[in-house]
Design a protein around this motif. Sequence first.
Motif, short mmCIF file in Angstrom:
data_model
loop_
_atom_site.label_atom_id
_atom_site.label_comp_id
_atom_site.label_asym_id
_atom_site.label_seq_id
_atom_site.Cartn_x
_atom_site.Cartn_y
_atom_site.Cartn_z
N VAL A 1 44.37 56.32 45.35
CA VAL A 1 45.44 55.41 44.94
C VAL A 1 44.99 53.97 45.18
O VAL A 1 44.57 53.62 46.29
CB VAL A 1 46.74 55.69 45.71
N PRO A 2 45.03 53.12 44.17
CA PRO A 2 44.57 51.75 44.35
C PRO A 2 45.43 50.99 45.36
O PRO A 2 46.63 51.26 45.51
CB PRO A 2 44.72 51.14 42.94
N THR A 3 44.81 50.02 46.02
CA THR A 3 45.54 49.21 47.01
C THR A 3 45.86 47.82 46.48
O THR A 3 46.46 47.02 47.20
CB THR A 3 44.70 49.08 48.29
N VAL A 4 45.50 47.55 45.22
CA VAL A 4 45.80 46.24 44.63
C VAL A 4 47.16 46.29 43.94
O VAL A 4 47.74 47.37 43.75
CB VAL A 4 44.72 45.81 43.63
N ALA A 5 47.64 45.12 43.54
CA ALA A 5 48.93 45.02 42.86
C ALA A 5 48.76 44.14 41.62
O ALA A 5 47.85 43.30 41.56
CB ALA A 5 49.99 44.43 43.78
N VAL A 6 49.65 44.34 40.65
CA VAL A 6 49.64 43.50 39.46
C VAL A 6 49.80 42.04 39.89
O VAL A 6 50.63 41.70 40.73
CB VAL A 6 50.78 43.92 38.50
N GLY A 7 48.96 41.19 39.32
CA GLY A 7 48.98 39.78 39.66
C GLY A 7 47.95 39.38 40.68
O GLY A 7 47.72 38.18 40.90
N ASP A 8 47.30 40.36 41.32
CA ASP A 8 46.22 40.03 42.25
C ASP A 8 45.02 39.49 41.49
O ASP A 8 44.62 40.04 40.44
CB ASP A 8 45.77 41.27 43.03
N ALA A 9 44.44 38.42 41.98
CA ALA A 9 43.14 37.97 41.51
C ALA A 9 42.09 38.65 42.38
O ALA A 9 42.17 38.59 43.61
CB ALA A 9 43.03 36.46 41.60
N VAL A 10 41.14 39.32 41.75
CA VAL A 10 40.17 40.11 42.51
C VAL A 10 38.75 39.74 42.12
O VAL A 10 38.48 39.24 41.02
CB VAL A 10 40.39 41.63 42.31
N SER A 11 37.86 40.00 43.04
CA SER A 11 36.43 39.96 42.79
C SER A 11 35.89 41.31 43.23
O SER A 11 36.27 41.81 44.30
CB SER A 11 35.77 38.84 43.59
N LEU A 12 35.05 41.91 42.41
CA LEU A 12 34.61 43.26 42.76
C LEU A 12 33.17 43.50 42.39
O LEU A 12 32.60 42.86 41.50
CB LEU A 12 35.53 44.31 42.11
N ASN A 13 32.60 44.45 43.10
CA ASN A 13 31.27 44.98 42.82
C ASN A 13 31.43 46.45 42.44
O ASN A 13 32.35 47.12 42.90
CB ASN A 13 30.37 44.88 44.05
N GLY A 14 30.54 46.95 41.63
CA GLY A 14 30.61 48.36 41.26
C GLY A 14 29.55 48.71 40.24
O GLY A 14 28.65 47.93 39.95
N VAL B 1 40.50 41.07 47.31
CA VAL B 1 41.64 40.35 46.74
C VAL B 1 41.51 38.88 47.13
O VAL B 1 41.52 38.53 48.31
CB VAL B 1 42.97 40.94 47.24
N VAL B 2 41.39 38.03 46.12
CA VAL B 2 41.20 36.60 46.34
C VAL B 2 42.53 35.89 46.53
O VAL B 2 42.68 35.02 47.39
CB VAL B 2 40.41 35.99 45.17
N SER B 3 43.52 36.27 45.71
CA SER B 3 44.85 35.68 45.83
C SER B 3 45.85 36.64 45.20
O SER B 3 45.47 37.56 44.46
CB SER B 3 44.92 34.31 45.15
N LYS B 4 47.13 36.40 45.46
CA LYS B 4 48.17 37.29 44.97
C LYS B 4 49.18 36.51 44.13
O LYS B 4 49.19 35.28 44.13
CB LYS B 4 48.88 37.99 46.14
#
Length: 612
Positions: free
Chosen positions: A100-113, A140-143
């Motif tokens: 289950v993802p831990t992010v939320a709609v509206g989160d600004a994210v940076s990711l590796n994969g 998560v950079v900002s919400k």
Amino acid sequence: MSSSIPRFAAVSALVASALAAGLLAGSSSAAAEDAAAGVRVHDIQGTTRVSPLVGKQVTGVTGIVTGVRTYGSRGFWIQDPEADANPATSEGIFVFTSSVPTVAVGDAVSLNGTVTEYVPGGLNSGNQSLTQISKPVVTVVSKDNAVPAPVTIAPWSVPDEYTPEGDPAAGGSINGLTLDPETYALDYYESLEGTNVRVGTSRVVGATDPYSELWVTVKPWENRNWRGGTVYGSYESQNTGRLQIQSLTPIAQQPFPKANVGDWLTGTTEGPLDFNQFGGYTLTARTLGKVQDKGLERETTDKQHKNELAVATYNVENLDPTDPQEKFDALAKAVVDNLASPDILALEEIQDNNGAKNDGTVAADQTVKKFTDAIVAAGGPAYEWRSVDPENGKDGGEPGGNIRQVFLFNPQRVSFTDRAGGDATTATAVTGSKGRAALTLSPGRIDPSNAAWEASRKPLAGEFVFRGRTVFVIANHFGSKGGDESIVSHHQPPNRSSEAKRLLQAQAVNAFVKDIVALEKQADVLVVGDINDFEFSGTTEALTDGDVLYPAVTSLPRSERYSYVYQGNSQVLDQILTSPGVHHFEYDSVHINAEFADQDSDHDPQVLRFRP
């Protein structure tokens, strides 16, 4: 539901297999060892269906979360709010998390994969792949950021031409072709894969199914019929405006709306554009519109006149005694009220006396009795019946069910000519004298040892008499479309492998009808049943070879030719075909199931009335 099919950790294995087989263009084993830093989403998506970075590790990919899926294929979508100028490159992408993802709609994210290509249904399905980022490490950079404005999918934005033709050098695949979203509908949708999209008020063309999905069209005029559906009338009229709708909100939190064909999904439906095994491009709604009920009603056919013979065919969808009495009662009520108690009724998918229990049982007398009793209770005639039990496990369908065709007939209106000896393996044949044809066995099966019927239902032939005139009825349930590639396949045109078996089956039935007509030119012959193929198909063409049969559904206006709704396309699967001796008739595809969320079967019955 299709989105509940998990994308297991085998994603990486699928990509590895695809790389080895050369099925995913623009990739190499060396590339899989590389790393790409600072790439944007549109760099990952690229200008073809397969990412130019497939197999690579990417770092520092940024975007705004536009949707989160906590069930089925768990993950979330991100979108780069700063789009490039290329309409072929999507700005959105799915991030597969497995948990289950831990992010939320509206989160600004940076990711590796890792950039992967997931093929829903597996590499052998022919499906297009979904570009995604797997095994992500997310920061998560900002919400509470604004979600990028949705792209509106509208009548004027979707091209009228469905798809480019596949590259012969790539086995007919379109994977390596540069997307042309202004020319082809499939390219347009692919250019929005993972993007936040919206549709406005749109007509429902595929009723809510048991998996909480429905289909709308953004092109309300496209091949419309008067009941609100969209008709699939040829292999080249795929209906570009169709779009599947699912909800990102779990059903336990918000029930999915129930809609019938012709209803409207009003207001705004908005969310990321996904691609899945069961329907292809799907709007996974973060915001779901409201259903406006347009009051679609189930049809009722006309009652036959006393000197008209009414013959019907109905696939009753795996009917067996373990089904609730309510199903028997509903089907019986439809026979009496909607089909006006036809004189002869050919049933498909009658299961044996214990249904799917796989214990060698093949008799279906209890199934049929329960059904005919329900018809009497509904005010219908006391139908008699004839059939031939199959060999155990030899006719396909649900394992243990032993589905077969069954004739019901009203003895007050029509008689059955019994000629003993028919069984699962003994073929009936055509005989006759003085210009009159007859069956050697009635009821009997047509050519049951023919390899065309392997693991498939054998045709049931019967000889009836109505007002002194012999009528031959052949009840069929041809092989299914299982194994065919979908119309959103990366092969274009898609591979329809199941047609080969139905072609042989059609040729066998056609040859049998030719035997009848050769002896009695004006014989009344009706070939009925679930043909599992379209009125414009090679199967139907083979059935009609030599003009010994005519597909009666083609007597209807094009907009009324359908008995089944699949992925928002109203189409023909069930048919009645007539011999030249059947000079005048009335034909009716009685729409009581396929367009409705509440169904007694997934097929609509067919009725033909004529004067022998």
